[in-house]
Design a protein around this motif. Structure first.
Motif, mmCIF file in Angstrom:
data_model
loop_
_atom_site.group_PDB
_atom_site.id
_atom_site.type_symbol
_atom_site.label_atom_id
_atom_site.label_comp_id
_atom_site.label_asym_id
_atom_site.label_seq_id
_atom_site.Cartn_x
_atom_site.Cartn_y
_atom_site.Cartn_z
ATOM 1 N N THR A 10 -5.555 4.809 -0.403
ATOM 2 C CA THR A 10 -6.035 3.443 -0.645
ATOM 3 C C THR A 10 -5.250 2.478 0.218
ATOM 4 O O THR A 10 -4.024 2.556 0.295
ATOM 5 N N SER A 14 -5.055 -1.862 1.732
ATOM 6 C CA SER A 14 -5.421 -3.255 1.434
ATOM 7 C C SER A 14 -5.731 -3.449 -0.043
ATOM 8 O O SER A 14 -6.622 -4.210 -0.411
ATOM 9 N N LYS A 15 -4.993 -2.739 -0.897
ATOM 10 C CA LYS A 15 -5.039 -2.819 -2.355
ATOM 11 C C LYS A 15 -6.299 -2.232 -2.969
ATOM 12 O O LYS A 15 -6.251 -1.629 -4.038
ATOM 13 N N TYR A 16 -7.458 -2.368 -2.315
ATOM 14 C CA TYR A 16 -8.715 -2.022 -2.967
ATOM 15 C C TYR A 16 -9.559 -0.992 -2.227
ATOM 16 O O TYR A 16 -10.440 -0.382 -2.827
ATOM 17 N N LEU A 17 -9.339 -0.815 -0.931
ATOM 18 C CA LEU A 17 -10.233 0.014 -0.127
ATOM 19 C C LEU A 17 -9.826 1.481 -0.200
ATOM 20 O O LEU A 17 -8.736 1.855 0.236
ATOM 21 N N LYS A 18 -10.701 2.316 -0.715
ATOM 22 C CA LYS A 18 -10.428 3.745 -0.866
ATOM 23 C C LYS A 18 -10.914 4.468 0.389
ATOM 24 O O LYS A 18 -12.109 4.660 0.573
ATOM 25 N N ASP A 39 0.814 -1.213 0.000
ATOM 26 C CA ASP A 39 0.000 0.000 0.000
ATOM 27 C C ASP A 39 0.849 1.266 0.000
ATOM 28 O O ASP A 39 0.557 2.218 -0.727
ATOM 29 N N VAL A 97 -14.589 -0.102 -1.912
ATOM 30 C CA VAL A 97 -13.968 -0.717 -3.081
ATOM 31 C C VAL A 97 -14.357 0.031 -4.358
ATOM 32 O O VAL A 97 -13.538 0.229 -5.264
ATOM 33 N N PHE A 98 -15.622 0.478 -4.417
ATOM 34 C CA PHE A 98 -16.116 1.120 -5.637
ATOM 35 C C PHE A 98 -16.019 2.649 -5.584
ATOM 36 O O PHE A 98 -16.663 3.338 -6.368
ATOM 37 N N LEU A 127 -17.765 -1.651 3.237
ATOM 38 C CA LEU A 127 -16.518 -2.065 2.583
ATOM 39 C C LEU A 127 -16.679 -2.116 1.070
ATOM 40 O O LEU A 127 -15.781 -1.716 0.326
ATOM 41 N N LEU A 128 -17.815 -2.602 0.593
ATOM 42 C CA LEU A 128 -18.060 -2.635 -0.847
ATOM 43 C C LEU A 128 -18.112 -1.224 -1.425
ATOM 44 O O LEU A 128 -17.605 -0.970 -2.522
ATOM 45 N N ARG A 129 -18.684 -0.308 -0.692
ATOM 46 C CA ARG A 129 -18.715 1.088 -1.145
ATOM 47 C C ARG A 129 -17.297 1.650 -1.256
ATOM 48 O O ARG A 129 -16.981 2.406 -2.175
#
Length: 296
Positions: free
Chosen positions: A206, A208-212, A103, A245-246, A241-243
């Protein structure tokens, strides 16, 4: 900038390509800057990178110490470096991304790679680091973090990942299991205690690679982002968490200091290191502005 020595520290037991990257880097530096001394050293035990960094900083006039690792290995190096700098020693740090998430490198990498930067000898970047102070097993503990400090979900998932030899499928399975088994943590933040799924203080956008965690974040503004998830059940946590990611930006506010109190013995994760804070600990998370010279 020139260095008395460039030392690359790597973990021979890493699941990544730590040793290969270290050796390739050393060869490239020797080709680009022929007179530059470059040492490559393997760690032998947990925390050895911190010990090596501190010893090298004290015995060399002006070293550049590079961690061929992920975020956890670099965490060791910066703690050793900042301990030495607090005693007046001049040490610069660097990072070769050889871990799982990487990260810090992903958020800070420059257009020039690290070998090109060393050959060109530009002024160093001086970046902020986070600091946590509290008590563990009755003793005062003070640790630095280059990217984030987290309570709740972060140390729980980190502890599970640290136990496993990772591949992408296993990583997803471990995270999914950790989300299902996670118990909220009780912390006193502000006026009264609450149950929290996750509390993160970060200075990167960002993780854990994906979490903004933020739309923008800076390692030079003297601030960190505070992201707080109160307990809303497993479905509520997964939705948040999904939010992230996107592209949703959940951070609550910026701060240069945050104080909280633990209700019981509570794990906290500083980058890759997990620390168990005592029950009733008043923990302070602060920012040390532009304290770390680095090449990334």
């Amino acid at each position: 900038m020139t260095y008395d020595v460039i030392t690359v520290i790597y973990n021979p037991n890493s699941t990544g390509e730590s040793e290969r990257l270290a050796q390739e880097f050393a060869a490239q530096v020797k080709q680009s800057v022929p007179r530059q001394r470059v040492d490559v050293i393997a760690t032998t035990h947990a925390g050895h990178g911190e010990e090596l960094t501190y010893e090298i900083a004290r015995s060399s006039g002006r070293p550049l110490i590079i961690s061929s690792s992920g975020d956890g290995g670099y965490h060791d190096v910066i703690n050793g470096a900042l301990r030495a700098r607090s005693e007046g020693y001049d040490v610069v740090t660097g990072l070769l991304p050889a871990g799982n998430a990487n990260d810090h490198h992903t958020n800070l990498q420059q257009a020039q790679n690290i070998v090109e930067q060393i050959a060109a000898a530009p002024p160093h970047r001086h970046i902020d680091v986070l600091k946590i102070t509290g008590t563990s097993s009755g003793a005062v503990v003070e640790r630095y973090a280059h990217s984030y400090i987290g309570f709740g979900l972060t140390p729980y998932v980190g502890n599970e990942l640290n136990r496993a030899q990772l591949n992408p499928i296993k990583e997803v399975a471990i995270v999914a299991k950790a989300l299902w088994q996670l118990q909220p943590v009780r912390l006193h933040i502000g006026t009264r205690p609450h149950m929290y799924d996750s509390v993160i203080m970060s200075n990167i956008a960002t993780m854990s690679k994906y979490l903004k965690v933020a739309s923008t974040a800076s390692v030079t503004d003297g601030k960190f982002e505070v992201t707080i998830f109160r307990n809303r059940g497993k479905v509520g946590l997964l939705w948040r968490l999904l939010r992230m990611v996107f592209g949703a930006n959940p951070h609550s506010r910026q701060a240069d200091e945050c104080t909280l109190t633990t209700a019981s013995a509570t794990p906290v994760q500083a980058d890759g290191e997990i620390i168990m804070l005592d029950a009733g600990t008043k923990a302070t998370i602060s920012v040390e502005a532009r304290i770390l010279p680095c090449v990334i």
